[in-house]
Motif scaffolding. Structure first.
Motif, PDB file in Angstrom:
ATOM      1  N   GLY A 213       0.757  -1.255   0.000  1.00 14.75           N
ATOM      2  CA  GLY A 213       0.000   0.000   0.000  1.00 14.75           C
ATOM      3  C   GLY A 213       0.778   1.290   0.000  1.00 14.75           C
ATOM      4  N   ALA A 214       1.124   1.783   1.170  1.00 12.95           N
ATOM      5  CA  ALA A 214       1.699   3.124   1.283  1.00 12.95           C
ATOM      6  C   ALA A 214       3.202   3.108   1.010  1.00 12.95           C
ATOM      7  CB  ALA A 214       1.444   3.651   2.692  1.00 12.95           C
ATOM      8  N   PRO A 215       3.766   4.245   0.586  1.00 14.90           N
ATOM      9  CA  PRO A 215       5.197   4.323   0.311  1.00 14.90           C
ATOM     10  C   PRO A 215       6.076   3.849   1.468  1.00 14.90           C
ATOM     11  CG  PRO A 215       4.132   6.262  -0.556  1.00 14.90           C
ATOM     12  CD  PRO A 215       3.071   5.485   0.167  1.00 14.90           C
ATOM     13  N   THR A 216       5.720   4.212   2.703  1.00 16.76           N
ATOM     14  CA  THR A 216       6.571   3.793   3.831  1.00 16.76           C
ATOM     15  C   THR A 216       6.601   2.266   3.952  1.00 16.76           C
ATOM     16  OG1 THR A 216       4.630   4.188   5.213  1.00 16.76           O
ATOM     17  CG2 THR A 216       6.379   5.849   5.282  1.00 16.76           C
ATOM     18  N   GLU A 217       5.427   1.661   3.711  1.00 19.82           N
ATOM     19  CA  GLU A 217       5.320   0.200   3.774  1.00 19.82           C
ATOM     20  C   GLU A 217       6.151  -0.449   2.658  1.00 19.82           C
ATOM     21  OE1 GLU A 217       1.460  -2.604   3.802  1.00 19.82           O
ATOM     22  OE2 GLU A 217       1.046  -0.445   3.847  1.00 19.82           O
ATOM     23  N   ILE A 218       6.019   0.111   1.472  1.00 18.53           N
ATOM     24  CA  ILE A 218       6.741  -0.408   0.298  1.00 18.53           C
ATOM     25  C   ILE A 218       8.246  -0.342   0.543  1.00 18.53           C
ATOM     26  CG2 ILE A 218       7.308   0.078  -2.127  1.00 18.53           C
ATOM     27  CD1 ILE A 218       4.399   1.003  -2.500  1.00 18.53           C
ATOM     28  N   LEU A 219       8.708   0.820   1.013  1.00 15.48           N
ATOM     29  CA  LEU A 219      10.153   1.012   1.216  1.00 15.48           C
ATOM     30  C   LEU A 219      10.678   0.096   2.321  1.00 15.48           C
ATOM     31  CD1 LEU A 219      10.365   4.904   0.851  1.00 15.48           C
ATOM     32  CD2 LEU A 219      11.268   3.178  -0.722  1.00 15.48           C
ATOM     33  N   ALA A 220       9.894  -0.044   3.403  1.00 19.37           N
ATOM     34  CA  ALA A 220      10.350  -0.892   4.516  1.00 19.37           C
ATOM     35  C   ALA A 220      10.448  -2.345   4.070  1.00 19.37           C
ATOM     36  CB  ALA A 220       9.381  -0.750   5.691  1.00 19.37           C
ATOM     37  N   ALA A 221       9.450  -2.801   3.305  1.00 23.27           N
ATOM     38  CA  ALA A 221       9.449  -4.206   2.860  1.00 23.27           C
ATOM     39  C   ALA A 221      10.615  -4.470   1.905  1.00 23.27           C
ATOM     40  CB  ALA A 221       8.120  -4.533   2.181  1.00 23.27           C
ATOM     41  N   ALA A 222      10.829  -3.557   0.956  1.00 21.16           N
ATOM     42  CA  ALA A 222      11.916  -3.759  -0.010  1.00 21.16           C
ATOM     43  C   ALA A 222      13.268  -3.716   0.698  1.00 21.16           C
ATOM     44  CB  ALA A 222      11.854  -2.681  -1.094  1.00 21.16           C
ATOM     45  N   ARG A 223      13.417  -2.767   1.626  1.00 17.03           N
ATOM     46  CA  ARG A 223      14.676  -2.647   2.366  1.00 17.03           C
ATOM     47  C   ARG A 223      14.970  -3.923   3.147  1.00 17.03           C
ATOM     48  NH1 ARG A 223      18.341   1.018   3.700  1.00 17.03           N
ATOM     49  NH2 ARG A 223      17.283   2.629   2.507  1.00 17.03           N
ATOM     50  N   ALA A 224      13.937  -4.422   3.845  1.00 15.62           N
ATOM     51  CA  ALA A 224      14.131  -5.632   4.656  1.00 15.62           C
ATOM     52  C   ALA A 224      14.521  -6.814   3.759  1.00 15.62           C
ATOM     53  CB  ALA A 224      12.848  -5.940   5.429  1.00 15.62           C
ATOM     54  N   ALA A 225      13.854  -6.934   2.607  1.00 20.28           N
ATOM     55  CA  ALA A 225      14.114  -8.084   1.732  1.00 20.28           C
ATOM     56  C   ALA A 225      15.522  -8.035   1.124  1.00 20.28           C
ATOM     57  CB  ALA A 225      13.063  -8.136   0.614  1.00 20.28           C
ATOM     58  N   ILE A 226      16.036  -6.838   0.926  1.00 19.50           N
ATOM     59  CA  ILE A 226      17.395  -6.735   0.357  1.00 19.50           C
ATOM     60  C   ILE A 226      18.435  -6.874   1.469  1.00 19.50           C
ATOM     61  CG2 ILE A 226      19.040  -5.226  -0.837  1.00 19.50           C
ATOM     62  CD1 ILE A 226      16.567  -4.046  -2.338  1.00 19.50           C
ATOM     63  N   GLU A 227      18.163  -6.198   2.600  1.00 16.99           N
ATOM     64  CA  GLU A 227      19.180  -6.167   3.663  1.00 16.99           C
ATOM     65  C   GLU A 227      19.291  -7.468   4.445  1.00 16.99           C
ATOM     66  OE1 GLU A 227      18.374  -2.587   5.847  1.00 16.99           O
ATOM     67  OE2 GLU A 227      19.781  -1.434   4.613  1.00 16.99           O
ATOM     68  N   THR A 228      18.359  -8.383   4.229  1.00 18.15           N
ATOM     69  CA  THR A 228      18.487  -9.716   4.838  1.00 18.15           C
ATOM     70  C   THR A 228      19.782 -10.366   4.393  1.00 18.15           C
ATOM     71  OG1 THR A 228      16.140  -9.891   4.415  1.00 18.15           O
ATOM     72  CG2 THR A 228      17.215 -11.895   5.168  1.00 18.15           C
ATOM     73  N   SER A 229      20.231  -9.988   3.215  1.00 20.02           N
ATOM     74  CA  SER A 229      21.457 -10.582   2.689  1.00 20.02           C
ATOM     75  C   SER A 229      22.667  -9.873   3.278  1.00 20.02           C
ATOM     76  CB  SER A 229      21.494 -10.439   1.170  1.00 20.02           C
ATOM     77  OG  SER A 229      22.810 -10.684   0.724  1.00 20.02           O
ATOM     78  N   PRO A 230      23.631 -10.638   3.805  1.00 19.91           N
ATOM     79  CA  PRO A 230      24.859 -10.002   4.307  1.00 19.91           C
ATOM     80  C   PRO A 230      25.751  -9.496   3.172  1.00 19.91           C
ATOM     81  CG  PRO A 230      24.992 -12.404   4.498  1.00 19.91           C
ATOM     82  CD  PRO A 230      23.620 -12.103   3.996  1.00 19.91           C
ATOM     83  N   LEU A 231      25.451  -9.910   1.937  1.00 22.97           N
ATOM     84  CA  LEU A 231      26.300  -9.528   0.800  1.00 22.97           C
ATOM     85  C   LEU A 231      25.872  -8.213   0.165  1.00 22.97           C
ATOM     86  CD1 LEU A 231      26.467 -13.014  -1.002  1.00 22.97           C
ATOM     87  CD2 LEU A 231      28.123 -12.023   0.590  1.00 22.97           C
ATOM     88  N   ALA A 232      24.585  -7.836   0.372  1.00 24.11           N
ATOM     89  CA  ALA A 232      24.025  -6.681  -0.335  1.00 24.11           C
ATOM     90  C   ALA A 232      24.049  -5.436   0.543  1.00 24.11           C
ATOM     91  CB  ALA A 232      22.592  -6.995  -0.751  1.00 24.11           C
ATOM     92  N   ARG A 233      24.478  -4.313  -0.036  1.00 20.46           N
ATOM     93  CA  ARG A 233      24.461  -3.028   0.694  1.00 20.46           C
ATOM     94  C   ARG A 233      23.712  -2.003  -0.160  1.00 20.46           C
ATOM     95  NH1 ARG A 233      27.872   1.241   0.622  1.00 20.46           N
ATOM     96  NH2 ARG A 233      29.479   0.150  -0.575  1.00 20.46           N
ATOM     97  N   ILE A 234      22.622  -1.481   0.406  1.00 22.19           N
ATOM     98  CA  ILE A 234      21.795  -0.541  -0.367  1.00 22.19           C
ATOM     99  C   ILE A 234      22.500   0.810  -0.480  1.00 22.19           C
ATOM    100  CG2 ILE A 234      19.638   0.775  -0.364  1.00 22.19           C
ATOM    101  CD1 ILE A 234      18.286  -1.663   0.940  1.00 22.19           C
ATOM    102  N   ASP A 235      22.617   1.300  -1.722  1.00 19.15           N
ATOM    103  CA  ASP A 235      23.161   2.642  -1.959  1.00 19.15           C
ATOM    104  C   ASP A 235      22.008   3.642  -1.847  1.00 19.15           C
ATOM    105  OD1 ASP A 235      24.821   4.706  -2.677  1.00 19.15           O
ATOM    106  OD2 ASP A 235      24.777   4.272  -4.812  1.00 19.15           O
ATOM    107  N   TYR A 236      20.927   3.388  -2.591  1.00 19.72           N
ATOM    108  CA  TYR A 236      19.692   4.132  -2.371  1.00 19.72           C
ATOM    109  C   TYR A 236      18.507   3.219  -2.643  1.00 19.72           C
ATOM    110  CZ  TYR A 236      19.323   4.759  -7.470  1.00 19.72           C
ATOM    111  OH  TYR A 236      19.254   4.545  -8.812  1.00 19.72           O
ATOM    112  N   LEU A 237      17.400   3.551  -2.027  1.00 22.11           N
ATOM    113  CA  LEU A 237      16.133   2.853  -2.267  1.00 22.11           C
ATOM    114  C   LEU A 237      15.063   3.918  -2.121  1.00 22.11           C
ATOM    115  CD1 LEU A 237      14.490   0.132  -2.551  1.00 22.11           C
ATOM    116  CD2 LEU A 237      14.376   0.149  -0.063  1.00 22.11           C
ATOM    117  N   THR A 238      14.392   4.250  -3.198  1.00 27.50           N
ATOM    118  CA  THR A 238      13.518   5.429  -3.189  1.00 27.50           C
ATOM    119  C   THR A 238      12.293   5.192  -4.058  1.00 27.50           C
ATOM    120  OG1 THR A 238      15.606   6.642  -3.404  1.00 27.50           O
ATOM    121  CG2 THR A 238      13.627   7.963  -3.368  1.00 27.50           C
ATOM    122  N   ILE A 239      11.215   5.910  -3.745  1.00 31.71           N
ATOM    123  CA  ILE A 239      10.065   5.963  -4.653  1.00 31.71           C
ATOM    124  C   ILE A 239      10.046   7.358  -5.267  1.00 31.71           C
ATOM    125  CG2 ILE A 239       7.558   5.832  -4.866  1.00 31.71           C
ATOM    126  CD1 ILE A 239       7.573   3.991  -2.420  1.00 31.71           C
TER     127      ILE A 239
END
Ligand code: AMP
Length: 277
Positions: A213-239
Motif C-alpha cells: 500500500g503506502a510508500p513507507t510500507e513499500i520502502l520498509a518491505a523492499a529494504r528488509a528483503a534486500i538487507e536480509t542478505s549479508p552480501l548486499a548493501r543498499i546505496d539508495y532505495l527510493t520511490i
C-alpha cells in the motif's frame, strides 16, 4: 562493417551513409540486452539505412576511478557481436580523441538528474549528457535507441533533447533479464558466484514490495528483503514520480520504486513500476 576510432574518421565514413541513421550508444561488454537494442536499431533503419553503434567507456561519467578501471573492455568479441547483429558502423574512440585536455563545456540537466543515481554519483549525468550530445552531433543520427533499464538516463536524455531542440528521436527498449530475473548488465560479470547467486533478490524485493500500500510500507518491505542478505548493501532505495523523478511520499500518480545495491565494489541498479489504485 566499418570501424572508426576518431570523430573525423567517423564523419568521413558517414558522409555518404544512407538515411535513416540510427545510433546505439554503449560502453561495450555486450550482453543480449545490448543486442536487443541493435536489433531494434536495425529494424528502424531498415535494410537500406545505417546502424551506428558507439563503444566508449566514457571517463567523464564515472565518479569512482576504480569503477572506470574495472569496467570490462572485450573489444574483439564486441566487434564480432556487432558484425553478427548487422551493424554498419562501429565508433570506438579513445578518450583522448573525444575530449580536449582543457575542455570547458558540459551539458548539465538540473532536475531529473539530481535524484537517484545522480544524488549518489555527482556529475554522472553531466558526463552522460555531454557524451550523448557529442555522439548525436558526430553521427548526425535521426534516432537513437536507449534501454529502459537505465530509466533515469532515458528520462534525462529525453529532457536534454526536448530542452535543447536536438533533432533526434529517442527510442526506448525494454529491459532484458537473466532467467532468475537479474537485469542483464556488463557489471554482472564482476560478481563472484556467491554475489551472483544472491543478486536476483533485488528484483524479487522490488516486485513484491511494489504491490503493497503506502510508500513507507513499500520502502520498509523492499529494504528488509534486500538487507536480509549479508552480501548486499543498499546505496539508495527510493520511490519517485514516474515523470519528474522527484521523491514522493504519497502515491497520487504513477511512481517508480528504484534501487542501487552494492555487492562488494559492484553497483547494480533496478526498478519496478508502482501501479496506482
Ligand atoms: P551501457 O553499455 O551499460 O552503457 O548500456 C548501453 C545501452 O544498453 C543503454 O541504453 C542501456 O540502457 C542499455 N542496456 C543495458 N542493459 C540492458 C538490459 N539488460 N536490457 C536492455 N537494455 C539494456
Amino acid at each position: 562493417m566499418k570501424i572508426a576510432d576518431t570523430g573525423s574518421a567517423l564523419r568521413e565514413i558517414l558522409k555518404n551513409a544512407p538515411a535513416p541513421r540510427v545510433l546505439v550508444p554503449t560502453m561495450g561488454a555486450f550482453h543480449p540486452g545490448h543486442l536487443s537494442l541493435m536489433q531494434r536499431a536495425r529494424k528502424i533503419a531498415g535494410p537500406g539505412g545505417t546502424v551506428v553503434v558507439s563503444i566508449f567507456v566514457n571517463p567523464i561519467q564515472f565518479d569512482r576511478a576504480a569503477d572506470l578501471d574495472a569496467y570490462p573492455r572485450p573489444m574483439a568479441s564486441d566487434l564480432a557481436a556487432c558484425e553478427t547483429a548487422g551493424v554498419d558502423v562501429v565508433f570506438a574512440p579513445t578518450a583522448e580523441s573525444m575530449y580536449f585536455p582543457d575542455r570547458s563545456v558540459t551539458v548539465t540537466e538540473t532536475l531529473l538528474s539530481r535524484s537517484l543515481c545522480g544524488a549518489a554519483r555527482p556529475g554522472h549525468f553531466d558526463g552522460v549528457c555531454t557524451v550523448v550530445l557529442k555522439l548525436f552531433l558526430l553521427t548526425g543520427c535521426e534516432s537513437a535507441v536507449f534501454g529502459e533499464k537505465d530509466f533515469q538516463q532515458l528520462a534525462v536524455i529525453r529532457r536534454m533533447v526536448r530542452d535543447l531542440d536536438v533533432p533526434v528521436e529517442i527510442i526506448p527498449c525494454p529491459t532484458l533479464r537473466e532467467a532468475d530475473g537479474l537485469a542483464m548488465s556488463s557489471r554482472n560479470t564482476r560478481l563472484i558466484p556467491e554475489q551472483r547467486a544472491d543478486a536476483p533478490r533485488i528484483r524479487r524485493a522490488l516486485l513484491a514490495a511494489a504491490t503493497l500500500g503506502a510508500p513507507t510500507e513499500i520502502l520498509a518491505a523492499a529494504r528488509a528483503a534486500i538487507e536480509t542478505s549479508p552480501l548486499a548493501r543498499i546505496d539508495y532505495l527510493t520511490i519517485v514520480d514516474a515523470e519528474t523523478l522527484q521523491p514522493v511520499t504519497e502515491l497520487l500518480r504513477p511512481a517508480i520504486l528504484a534501487t542501487a545495491v552494492f555487492y562488494g565494489e559492484v553497483r547494480l541498479i533496478d526498478h519496478a513500476m508502482i501501479a496506482i489504485g
